[in-house]
Design a protein around this motif. Sequence first.
Motif, PDB file in Angstrom:
ATOM      1  N   GLN A   1       0.834  -1.215   0.000  1.00 13.62           N
ATOM      2  CA  GLN A   1       0.000   0.000   0.000  1.00 13.62           C
ATOM      3  C   GLN A   1       0.860   1.253   0.000  1.00 13.62           C
ATOM      4  O   GLN A   1       0.620   2.191  -0.754  1.00 13.62           O
TER       5      GLN A   1
ATOM      6  N   TYR B   1       2.563   1.762  -3.323  1.00 16.53           N
ATOM      7  CA  TYR B   1       1.590   2.235  -4.317  1.00 16.53           C
ATOM      8  C   TYR B   1       1.329   3.735  -4.158  1.00 16.53           C
ATOM      9  O   TYR B   1       1.409   4.502  -5.123  1.00 16.53           O
ATOM     10  N   LEU B   2       1.048   4.160  -2.940  1.00 12.37           N
ATOM     11  CA  LEU B   2       0.724   5.573  -2.715  1.00 12.37           C
ATOM     12  C   LEU B   2       1.944   6.461  -2.965  1.00 12.37           C
ATOM     13  O   LEU B   2       1.841   7.544  -3.536  1.00 12.37           O
TER      14      LEU B   2
ATOM     15  N   LEU C   1       3.299  10.782  -3.043  1.00 14.69           N
ATOM     16  CA  LEU C   1       3.038  11.071  -1.634  1.00 14.69           C
ATOM     17  C   LEU C   1       4.247  10.626  -0.808  1.00 14.69           C
ATOM     18  O   LEU C   1       4.802   9.554  -1.047  1.00 14.69           O
TER      19      LEU C   1
ATOM     20  N   GLU D   1       6.159   9.204   2.575  1.00 13.44           N
ATOM     21  CA  GLU D   1       5.754   8.079   3.418  1.00 13.44           C
ATOM     22  C   GLU D   1       4.766   8.545   4.493  1.00 13.44           C
ATOM     23  O   GLU D   1       3.776   7.872   4.789  1.00 13.44           O
TER      24      GLU D   1
ATOM     25  N   GLU E   1       2.743  11.195   4.336  1.00 19.69           N
ATOM     26  CA  GLU E   1       1.445  11.504   3.718  1.00 19.69           C
ATOM     27  C   GLU E   1       0.677  10.229   3.383  1.00 19.69           C
ATOM     28  O   GLU E   1      -0.547  10.156   3.562  1.00 19.69           O
TER      29      GLU E   1
ATOM     30  N   LEU F   1      -2.876   9.074   4.931  1.00 25.98           N
ATOM     31  CA  LEU F   1      -4.021   8.784   4.071  1.00 25.98           C
ATOM     32  C   LEU F   1      -4.626   7.421   4.428  1.00 25.98           C
ATOM     33  O   LEU F   1      -5.849   7.266   4.509  1.00 25.98           O
ATOM     34  N   ILE F   2      -3.753   6.455   4.666  1.00 25.05           N
ATOM     35  CA  ILE F   2      -4.227   5.120   5.042  1.00 25.05           C
ATOM     36  C   ILE F   2      -5.001   5.201   6.360  1.00 25.05           C
ATOM     37  O   ILE F   2      -6.083   4.624   6.514  1.00 25.05           O
TER      38      ILE F   2
ATOM     39  N   ASN G   1      -6.418   7.964   7.762  1.00 26.28           N
ATOM     40  CA  ASN G   1      -7.673   8.699   7.558  1.00 26.28           C
ATOM     41  C   ASN G   1      -8.738   7.808   6.948  1.00 26.28           C
ATOM     42  O   ASN G   1      -9.908   7.863   7.336  1.00 26.28           O
ATOM     43  N   GLY G   2      -8.327   7.008   5.988  1.00 25.45           N
ATOM     44  CA  GLY G   2      -9.260   6.090   5.350  1.00 25.45           C
ATOM     45  C   GLY G   2      -9.779   5.059   6.343  1.00 25.45           C
ATOM     46  O   GLY G   2     -10.959   4.721   6.353  1.00 25.45           O
ATOM     47  N   PHE G   3      -8.894   4.607   7.193  1.00 28.68           N
ATOM     48  CA  PHE G   3      -9.244   3.609   8.211  1.00 28.68           C
ATOM     49  C   PHE G   3     -10.338   4.135   9.153  1.00 28.68           C
ATOM     50  O   PHE G   3     -11.234   3.408   9.554  1.00 28.68           O
TER      51      PHE G   3
ATOM     52  N   LYS H   1     -12.472   6.514   8.353  1.00 25.11           N
ATOM     53  CA  LYS H   1     -13.504   7.192   7.575  1.00 25.11           C
ATOM     54  C   LYS H   1     -14.926   6.851   8.029  1.00 25.11           C
ATOM     55  O   LYS H   1     -15.797   7.733   8.100  1.00 25.11           O
TER      56      LYS H   1
ATOM     57  N   SER I   1      -2.886  -1.732  -5.172  1.00 24.68           N
ATOM     58  CA  SER I   1      -3.406  -1.969  -3.821  1.00 24.68           C
ATOM     59  C   SER I   1      -4.784  -1.348  -3.640  1.00 24.68           C
ATOM     60  O   SER I   1      -5.111  -0.349  -4.266  1.00 24.68           O
TER      61      SER I   1
ATOM     62  N   SER J   1      -9.128   1.410   1.691  1.00 27.24           N
ATOM     63  CA  SER J   1     -10.502   1.668   2.115  1.00 27.24           C
ATOM     64  C   SER J   1     -10.620   3.049   2.751  1.00 27.24           C
ATOM     65  O   SER J   1      -9.691   3.562   3.368  1.00 27.24           O
ATOM     66  N   GLY J   2     -11.773   3.676   2.542  1.00 29.57           N
ATOM     67  CA  GLY J   2     -12.049   4.982   3.144  1.00 29.57           C
ATOM     68  C   GLY J   2     -11.433   6.154   2.408  1.00 29.57           C
ATOM     69  O   GLY J   2     -11.572   7.286   2.848  1.00 29.57           O
TER      70      GLY J   2
ATOM     71  N   ASN K   1       0.509  17.521  -4.940  1.00 30.35           N
ATOM     72  CA  ASN K   1       1.903  17.259  -4.575  1.00 30.35           C
ATOM     73  C   ASN K   1       2.857  17.448  -5.735  1.00 30.35           C
ATOM     74  O   ASN K   1       3.946  17.965  -5.584  1.00 30.35           O
TER      75      ASN K   1
END
Lengths: 466, 248
Positions: free
Chosen positions: A415, A418-419, A424, A426, A428, A432-433, A435-437, A439, B90, B93-94, B107
């Motif tokens: 993940q 990928y981001l 982004l 590390e 950021e 993001l991961i 924040n998504g978690f 959400k 990947s 979620s969210g 960015n």
Amino acid sequence: MNETSFLDINQKKYSFKEDLEYLEVFPKGLNKEIVEAISKIKNEPEWMLKIRLKAYGEFLKKPMPTWGPDLSNIDFNDITYYLSANKKVENDWEKVPEKIKNTFEKLGIPEAERKFLAGAGAMMESTTAYHKLRKDLEKKGIIFCDTDTAIHKHPELIKKYFGTVVPIVDNKFAALNTAVWSGGSFVYVPKNVKVDLPLQAYFRINAEKTGQFERTLIIVEEGAEVNYIEGCSAASYSSNSLHTAVVEVVALKDSRVRYTTLQNWSDNIYNLVTKRAHAYENAYVEWLDANIGSAITQKYPSVYLKGEYAKANILSVAFANNNQIQDTGAKAIHFAPNTTSTIISKSISKGSGKTVFRGLVQVQKGAKNCKSFMKCDALMLDKEAKSDTIPSLKINEEDVQVGHEATVGKVGEDQLFYLMSRGLTEQEATNLIVNGFFKQFTKELPLEYALEFNKLIELEMKNEIS
Amino acid sequence: MNQLEINNLNVEIKEKKLLDGISLKINSGEIHVLMGPNGSGKTSLSNAIMGNPKYKITKGTIKFNNKDILNLKVDERARLGIFLGFQYPSELSGVTITQFLKQAYSNLDKDISFLDFNNILKEKIKELNIDYSFIKRNLNEGFSGGEKKKNEILQMNILKPKIAILDEPDSGTDVDALKLIANGINKTVNENNTGILLITHYNRILEYVKPDFVHIIHNGKIILSGDLSLAHQIEEEGYEKIIGVKNE
């Protein structure tokens, strides 16, 4: 104006100390005289003093709970049980003592009230400094005041409901609260009245080695609706302080209650809170409970589904940073047929932080055709971080549908790769991961609170809050 | 004019050699196709170029515009203008596609208002025949194979990289999706003069994307380079005959 914007968040926004001028400071330690003195200073009726003394007896009788985190660092004799920096509750910010007002302005409370609240309360140490309900709501018969005021103004309601949801004997800390309680919110919403905007209470601890014991009671009559939000924070010290609240919610037939908490205590606070709601026929109770701060939190918001078709939705999120234990969860007890509960927990641990989820779903005999779903997701940000999941299902009825899911994971390398491949950093990408978690929780909050929550989490990720 | 130059690249994971002396030069506007049997090193090369820390470079260099990028982190390479379209992206979620792409775009470029960004996004999804509701979905969560691949191309078209490595953008897609993906690639090359390294297993996509160069990789080595006719030759004769050994 030295007012800070609601969203102007940095590490100092919450941990600052105000040089308050205290009017009352009780000697440290807890005994019968202290309990009596608290009642006396509030000019309470005899019946409340009796409740306090009975509760004090229960507190002494009950052993310290040992099933959860280690609480042996709490020294009940090294805590101030009552201190106050204001004479009375004001309903005009201008009349609130200057330094108390300063604190709440730094925290953005008056601004929030003006922009998106139907009513606001602000409590400093043991006493409520400010409480105000919008005029038109007052006219509709809604009551929103501090609980001390309610004892004098609405004794019939207090006598009817106080201690009925969380009885004195419930647990050691509920007994402690009942003995020494001070402040907190009293909310009464009359039949079929709906409060359009949230009511908010803010709790602040500024002093060292102190305790805050607010007591909140919310009564929502038939067909009525209310959305209550509480926030809290404390000045940061190296010594421990105690926050032990009791919250009782009575949701009568066809009512809807949403209770939201953004807990951001400084990391020297032991936060040991009992929150429970009784949901009657076709009532809908929601707990949205976020725990970011404190040294140790133990809190499991509960709903007792007492009437047919009552519904409970409990969404609990936690972030445990270094040296923090977030021992949180939820309980749904189905007493009546056709009741429904959903429990969702999302927790993140980092460094030496630890999250524990305790979830209980209990279905009593005769509560046929109940539905319950419990899910907990735990995310660990590094190798050191810890997480425990302790779900419990006690089903005494056959005709029920109960589901349970749990996931425990780490932030995936794939993940992150990928981001980051999209530019982004590390940090950021991890934000993001995370924040998504969260959400599923933040999407339920009013926008301003969702933004505040996300910013608080980002600060935790950067470790700016010590 | 931008250039990605790979010279004598050797890569391993856990002491297993995956790439054995790869050299390749990709210039702006060029389309290179890299073909090879399973396990030949295609995905290893794409990961090594993007800087996946799992892949250890033991020898050789990767230069972008004559600057060594081996010491740069993944995000730093991305900000230079290198893009990787993943074979298996990947799920997150969210986080919606819009939210993610807006952050990535801000960015790489400069700050952009939500409204302006939304307009760019709307235009790009139209080109890929993607429904508006798609970009409100969580990133890759529950996407079909084709949706994931379209999403990678969408990201490339939005981020406008200087060099893009596309790892099997055609696998798991139906003909309609394949055409749209190919169009997306062509558009990026035409509009942004992006240099492309297109990794594929099959000839299918080459009906719609015309490569300038075709390279055959086997056992971590580029064993043959040519033009489109090389791809056709493989289609007719199979890898086995070209590389002279049995397929793994």
